[in-house]
Design a protein around this motif. Structure first.
Motif, short mmCIF file in Angstrom:
data_model
loop_
_atom_site.label_atom_id
_atom_site.label_comp_id
_atom_site.label_asym_id
_atom_site.label_seq_id
_atom_site.Cartn_x
_atom_site.Cartn_y
_atom_site.Cartn_z
N UNK A 140 0.73 -1.08 0.18
CA UNK A 140 -0.09 0.24 -0.19
C UNK A 140 0.70 1.00 -0.09
N UNK A 141 0.36 2.45 -0.27
CA UNK A 141 1.09 3.58 -0.70
C UNK A 141 1.14 4.69 0.68
N UNK A 142 2.89 4.86 0.85
CA UNK A 142 2.47 5.86 2.05
C UNK A 142 4.16 6.22 1.71
N UNK A 143 4.06 7.56 2.29
CA UNK A 143 5.06 8.54 2.60
C UNK A 143 6.01 8.87 4.21
N UNK A 144 6.69 8.42 4.52
CA UNK A 144 7.00 8.67 6.16
C UNK A 144 6.84 10.27 6.39
N UNK A 145 7.29 11.22 5.02
CA UNK A 145 7.44 12.39 6.16
C UNK A 145 5.83 13.50 5.30
N UNK A 146 5.29 12.22 5.20
CA UNK A 146 4.04 12.88 4.74
C UNK A 146 2.89 12.97 6.25
N UNK A 147 2.20 13.00 7.03
CA UNK A 147 1.56 12.76 7.61
C UNK A 147 0.28 12.69 7.31
N UNK A 148 -0.36 12.80 5.71
CA UNK A 148 -1.69 12.30 5.70
C UNK A 148 -1.37 11.50 5.48
N UNK A 190 10.85 18.09 6.12
CA UNK A 190 9.77 17.68 5.52
C UNK A 190 9.20 19.44 5.59
N UNK A 191 7.81 19.12 5.34
CA UNK A 191 7.02 20.38 5.32
C UNK A 191 6.63 20.78 5.73
N UNK A 192 6.90 20.53 7.64
CA UNK A 192 7.11 21.20 8.65
C UNK A 192 7.73 21.75 8.93
N UNK A 193 9.38 21.76 8.34
CA UNK A 193 10.45 22.39 8.72
C UNK A 193 11.79 21.07 9.52
N UNK A 194 11.20 20.31 9.54
CA UNK A 194 11.57 18.74 10.29
C UNK A 194 12.89 18.87 9.99
N UNK A 200 7.48 7.03 11.74
CA UNK A 200 7.23 6.04 12.52
C UNK A 200 6.89 6.60 13.76
N UNK A 201 6.40 7.41 14.67
CA UNK A 201 5.51 7.54 15.75
C UNK A 201 4.16 7.78 15.71
N UNK A 202 4.32 8.61 14.35
CA UNK A 202 2.55 9.07 13.80
C UNK A 202 2.06 7.47 13.00
N UNK A 203 3.09 6.66 12.75
CA UNK A 203 1.89 5.34 12.06
C UNK A 203 1.96 4.70 13.21
N UNK A 204 2.84 4.24 14.76
CA UNK A 204 2.59 3.90 15.57
C UNK A 204 1.43 3.94 16.38
N UNK A 205 1.70 5.34 16.17
CA UNK A 205 -0.08 6.24 17.13
C UNK A 205 -1.11 5.63 16.18
N UNK A 206 -0.97 6.15 15.36
CA UNK A 206 -3.15 5.38 14.16
C UNK A 206 -2.94 3.92 14.28
N UNK A 207 -2.43 3.24 14.28
CA UNK A 207 -1.77 1.63 13.83
C UNK A 207 -2.18 1.45 15.78
N UNK A 208 -2.45 1.68 16.20
CA UNK A 208 -2.51 1.45 18.15
C UNK A 208 -3.75 0.58 17.98
#
Length: 323
Positions: free
Chosen positions: A79-87, A120-124, A135-143
């Motif tokens: 499945x498609x996913x880009x780690x630097x794109x929260x959406x 990234x788009x947020x300046x990080x 990976x933090x965002x992904x883990x939170x979303x899949x919790x």
């Protein structure tokens, strides 16, 4: 310091492969998500998990290339996913949750190393954003799917790069320091180790345990931003320019490098243990110096909590996501 951060004395060695640590393991009926699962260590891990009977989902930036790389493996989805794109992360996770499946293993293998400075788009800073924040965002979303499994494991790919000093919680984005590509990589790998410590503290009440892993020093596409001269200086090449394979000195091939990842994901002897940094298919010792083990700061629960708090701020996530 986590009292469990000490070797178990497993029978495995630096020469052990992922298939060897997984002998006798049955993952039939289990679901695994492997980021970076279309190349290198992630691909080898996905191959072994598939061979053990698991359903394997690989989120990838280039879906077509990932499907080609994974062709022929049973029960594998891309499945498609880009780690630097929260959406993009949210969309992948929402699709997974909509399927109603529980998630038994989350292997966070994707990453970048020693890149020129980008943000990234947020300046990080890009390496920190990719290797840790994504990976933090992904883990939170899949919790919710991890909790639904009853017992689940999260395996975070760290690195011996964390041995390099310079982790700076007050300047994670290199806005005050001159950017150094190796220092930025090392900082992101320390963050990966600390993430496992703090994540395990929250997950254990739900049956979710977390581990960080040093796979070994392995040349592959990850090293594309390191020049041949730099690789030669690191002693990573044979005289003919090919990668040096010397597991006794931490220079491994992909099957050997994936062994600790697969061991952390499947080892029965890790039941009741979590929040530890592992290498050579065992829990690593805490070492204040030298080339092996985990540095005390990368296993420090207080620093892990401080990073967790800062990561919540940077990502806009909340503690409630992990309840």
């Amino acid at each position: 310091m986590n009292p469990m951060q000490k070797p178990l004395g497993t029978p495995f060695t630096p020469f052990t492969t992922a298939e060897e640590v997984a002998r006798g393991i049955d993952l039939s009926g289990k679901t695994v998500v492997v980021t970076g699962g279309a190349s290198g260590l992630g691909l080898e891990s996905a191959r072994v998990f598939s061979g053990l009977g698991a359903r394997v989902i690989v989120p990838a930036r280039n879906v077509d290339a990932a499907r080609r790389a994974l062709a022929g493996l049973a029960r594998v989805e891309v499945a498609g996913m880009e780690l630097t794109d929260p959406a993009s992360i949210r969309a992948f996770a929402e699709g997974f949750l909509a399927s109603g499946r529980s998630l038994h293993l989350l292997v966070l293998s994707a990453g970048i190393m020693a890149t020129p400075l980008f943000r990234d788009a947020e300046g990080r800073e890009g390496q920190f954003a990719t290797n840790h924040l994504g990976h933090f965002r992904l883990t939170a979303a899949l919790w919710p799917a991890l909790k639904a499994a009853g017992t689940a494991r999260v395996v975070v790919l760290s690195s011996r790069g964390h041995l390099l000093p310079g982790f700076d919680l007050t300047d994670l984005d290199f806005t005050r320091r001159p950017y150094d590509k190796i220092a930025a990589y090392a900082q992101s790998k320390t963050a990966n180790a600390l993430f496992a410590v703090a994540l395990d503290a929250r997950g254990r009440q739900h049956g979710i345990r977390a581990y960080s892993v040093h796979p070994g020093s392995i040349l592959g596409n990850l090293a594309r931003h390191i020049s041949p001269e730099e690789l030669e200086a690191y002693g990573a090449l044979n005289p003919d320019g090919t990668p040096l394979i010397d597991p006794a000195n931490d220079k491994k091939n992909f099957p050997q490098g994936a062994a600790t990842m697969v061991w952390c994901a499947t080892a029965p002897e890790l039941e009741g243990i979590g929040g530890v940094y592992c290498e050579d298919s065992d829990i690593a010792p805490v070492e204040a110096e030298g080339r092996f083990g985990v540095r005390p700061y990368a296993a420090d629960p207080d620093l892990a909590e401080a990073l967790w708090t800062e990561t919540l701020r940077l990502t806009g996530e909340t503690s409630a996501r992990f309840m």
